[in-house]
Design an enzyme around this catalytic site. Structure first.
Site, PDB file in Angstrom:
ATOM      1  CB  SER A  37      -3.689  -2.198   8.024  1.00  0.00           C
ATOM      2  OG  SER A  37      -2.995  -1.165   8.266  1.00  0.00           O
TER       3      SER A  37
ATOM      4  CG  ASP B 140       4.026  -1.804   7.420  1.00  0.00           C
ATOM      5  OD1 ASP B 140       4.232  -2.942   8.049  1.00  0.00           O
ATOM      6  OD2 ASP B 140       3.587  -0.496   8.260  1.00  0.00           O
TER       7      ASP B 140
ATOM      8  CG  HIS C 162       1.367  -1.640  10.947  1.00  0.00           C
ATOM      9  ND1 HIS C 162       1.270  -1.391  10.252  1.00  0.00           N
ATOM     10  CD2 HIS C 162       0.432  -1.914  11.246  1.00  0.00           C
ATOM     11  CE1 HIS C 162      -0.174  -1.263   9.382  1.00  0.00           C
ATOM     12  NE2 HIS C 162      -0.738  -1.432  10.290  1.00  0.00           N
TER      13      HIS C 162
END
Ligand code: ARG
Ligand code: ASP
Length: 657
Positions: free
Chosen positions: A592, A224, A86
């Site tokens: 992230s 991810d 992402h």
């Protein structure tokens, strides 16, 4: 000032010497020696110097700020970098078309020459960080200077520090950041590389498996990750993109551990958390819980509904809007978890109770009455702040109006029917929610002229002049009325918080304080652990490929996995392939892509999310329920091999014994 600093230093020192009850906290790497005892007591096997050193290569040299709001880590001595899918999404999307749909099918560069450049994408390595409070506040006379004068002084002193720090050029960047609302200042010096190429990405059916349905949730099975490579000039220094550039040789890269995780294992996350507000007043929380979150959620529900309708009808539109949709949906879902968590844990009354005890303690000191003054500023600020947020979530979210001001996206990713419908919905919501005093005169005139939002919309989409005029009128009103008022309130709040922060440190001498996140490099540590989301449920901390197969459903977009994965699974032997795991590390947006490391400092995973029930951790960390979600590094390797058939990438990685 001397006196105040003394007390603060004492408070920091006392705080630092206390053992942690929970795994709350995001610590400054340069001050990690204050926490290293606690980390080691909990299982960490390395030293403070291994985490952060300016004299020798340390783990910090393997961590980067990726783009403007994610983290990445070096996993080879040839500049190879892991981050989240992402985080790479926008770049993967830019290289995608219906013919070459890398979002859908994944992308694997077969050779260095096939790696794809990404104009505008940068990564930043931290060279050093240091406490510069004395220099930044040099010349400050608290009794004789206003807050404005203090700010001007800080700005001037910080600018000089930054200038000195970057004088050698070579991609150096510097920033001076306020910590604890300006009780402390730190200088951060980075080296920024600007040739960063896409090397690999799994198909979205792996990298975004679960989509918005599973986002912010456990049990989770999202692969991810995406892979990039940093390129440098022949001297290993930052350079503009050139085919002549060579892979960057890092001072440090991470070794990958294949040992896996067990519940209870020590873990730490090294990355760039973006923003938290752990020390705010109950009124700040109440506003978020009762006004801001519910209103913004409702507005985004409308926007998402419109986008989804058109995305479901056309694959081309799905590609165009996938990145925008994910961005809008992400905060939308987080706010829902946050609001729920704040209510369930009764954070407003808990904070009010704290404020009562604080005031009882503060009587007769310079801190007396602070919480009441904060409440008064919030009371005055909230209606204006609400309008400010409304502008951002409505008129400033209409693409046509953004483009009319020369802003906003690529026409390649623009689909007018979505925007036309959004215009009517958001402009109506804006008009209805705010009193006319928050709107420009132009808006009120035109509203009367057109009568309906649909008629107005048709005019705006038919005439560039009409679009431009409306966009400018709204933006001007926003910039000239709302922005200055909001800044003034923020300044008054900051001023009060500077004292309140100090007051809290003195009031709670036994408590451990850490500065709120501000996108600077931090270390969070904790351990692998599940949690109880509700009565009678315990969530175990590790998910496996078996769970992916349980969710697999070709008819549900978010759960439709690649056929290759079904085939591999059918061969047998992969049921227990680990996919994701939970831990108690305190993280937030910006974390992230952060490396998740084990007690030996080897890479065991990549952080990518938090559990929904714990998203209030940006305001209050509850050790019972706040968990970060990481992708197990072994699932990355599995995907590279089995799905990408890109085994050659593993050759440059290093594995721990
Ligand atoms: N919730 C994660 C974070 O805040 C992941 C967001 C991207 N994924 C998504 N499905 N939108 O960034
Ligand atoms: N998913 C977030 C990010 O992109 C991480 C989080 O909010 O926990 O940084």
């Amino acid at each position: 000032m001397k006196m105040k600093k003394h007390i603060l230093a004492a408070a920091l020192l006392i705080a630092a010497s206390q053992p942690l009850k929970a795994d709350e906290g995001m610590w400054l790497p340069a001050l990690i020696s204050q926490r290293i005892g606690d980390m080691q007591a909990k299982g960490f096997q390395l030293s403070a110097e291994d985490i952060y050193s300016v004299n020798q290569a340390s783990l910090k040299d393997a961590v980067v700020l990726f783009g403007s709001g994610c983290t990445g880590e070096l996993v080879s001595d040839e500049g190879l970098l892991f981050t989240n899918h992402h985080c790479g999404y926008g770049y993967i999307q830019k290289h995608s078309s219906v013919e070459h749909d890398y979002l859908k099918d994944g992308f694997w560069a077969l050779s260095r020459a096939d790696e794809l450049p990404n104009p505008g994408l940068t990564v930043r390595f931290l060279e050093r960080m240091e406490d510069v409070t004395d220099i930044v506040l040099k010349g400050y006379k608290p009794a004789r200077m206003s807050e404005d004068q203090r700010q001007a002084l800080v700005k001037k002193n910080a600018a000089r520090l930054r200038e000195q720090a970057v004088k050698d050029g070579q991609g150096l960047k510097a920033s001076v950041e306020a910590l604890y609302y300006g009780n402390q200042y730190f200088l951060f010096v980075f080296r920024e590389y600007r040739d960063v190429r896409l090397v690999g990405a799994p198909p979205s059916s792996i990298g975004k498996f679960g989509g918005e349905t599973d986002n912010w949730m456990w049990p989770r099975h999202t692969g991810d990750f995406s892979i990039f490579r940093i390129y440098a000039g022949a001297d290993n220094m930052p350079a503009d993109y050139s085919p002549e550039n060579v892979p960057y040789r890092p001072k440090k890269s991470l070794k990958i551990s294949l040992a896996g995780v067990q519940e209870g294992d020590f873990t730490f996350v090294y990355g760039c958390p973006g923003s938290t507000q752990e020390y705010v007043h109950s009124e700040a929380v109440r506003y978020i819980q009762d006004v801001s979150d519910p209103e913004k959620i409702a507005l985004r529900t409308t926007r998402l509904g419109i986008m989804k309708k058109y995305m479901d009808r056309s694959q081309a539109v799905r590609i165009q809007y996938s990145s925008k949709y994910a961005g809008v949906a992400n905060a939308w879902k987080k706010w829902q978890g946050e609001e729920k968590g704040l209510r369930k844990n009764r954070i407003v009354p808990v904070k009010q109770d704290y404020e009562g005890r604080f005031e009882a303690w503060a009587r007769g000191t310079r801190y007396e009455g602070l919480t009441g003054r904060l409440a008064a500023v919030y009371a005055a600020r909230n209606p204006i702040y609400r309008a400010y947020e409304y502008y951002n979530e409505t008129v400033r979210a209409i693409e046509k109006l953004q483009m009319a001001r020369g802003r906003g996206g690529d026409l390649k990713d623009y689909y007018e029917p979505i925007d036309r419908e959004t215009f009517v919905a958001l402009m109506s919501a804006f008009d209805k929610a705010l009193e006319d005093s928050y709107k420009p005169a132009y808006f009120i005139e035109k509203r009367a002229l057109y009568g309906t939002m649909e008629a107005w919309r048709d005019a705006v989409f038919a005439s560039e002049t009409e679009a431009k005029e409306l966009a400018q009128a709204l933006e001007e009103h926003f910039q000239q009325n709302l922005v200055p008022q909001v800044s003034a309130f923020t300044a008054s709040l900051n001023l009060l918080y500077r004292d309140y922060m100090q007051g809290q440190m003195e009031f709670e001498r036994e408590k451990t304080f850490y500065p709120d996140a501000n996108l600077t490099l931090r270390v969070a540590y904790g351990h692998v652990e599940g949690y109880r989301p509700a009565d009678a449920i315990y969530y175990r901390p590790v998910s496996t490929l078996k769970g992916i197969m349980e969710k697999d459903n070709p008819d549900i977009f978010d759960y439709n996995i690649p056929q290759a994965l079904r085939d591999i699974y059918a061969e047998g032997g992969h049921e227990n392939q680990p996919v994701c795991f939970l831990a108690t590390n305190h993280t937030t947006g910006g974390n992230s892509g952060s490396p998740v490391l084990n007690a030996q400092g080897n890479l065991i995973g990549i952080n990518f999310d938090r559990v929904w029930e714990g998203t209030m951790s940006d305001l209050v960390f509850d050790p019972e329920i706040c968990r970060n979600i990481s992708l197990d590094v072994r699932y990355i390797l599995f995907t590279i091999k089995e799905i990408g058939h890109a085994d050659y990438l593993l050759e440059e990685m290093r594995f721990a014994e």
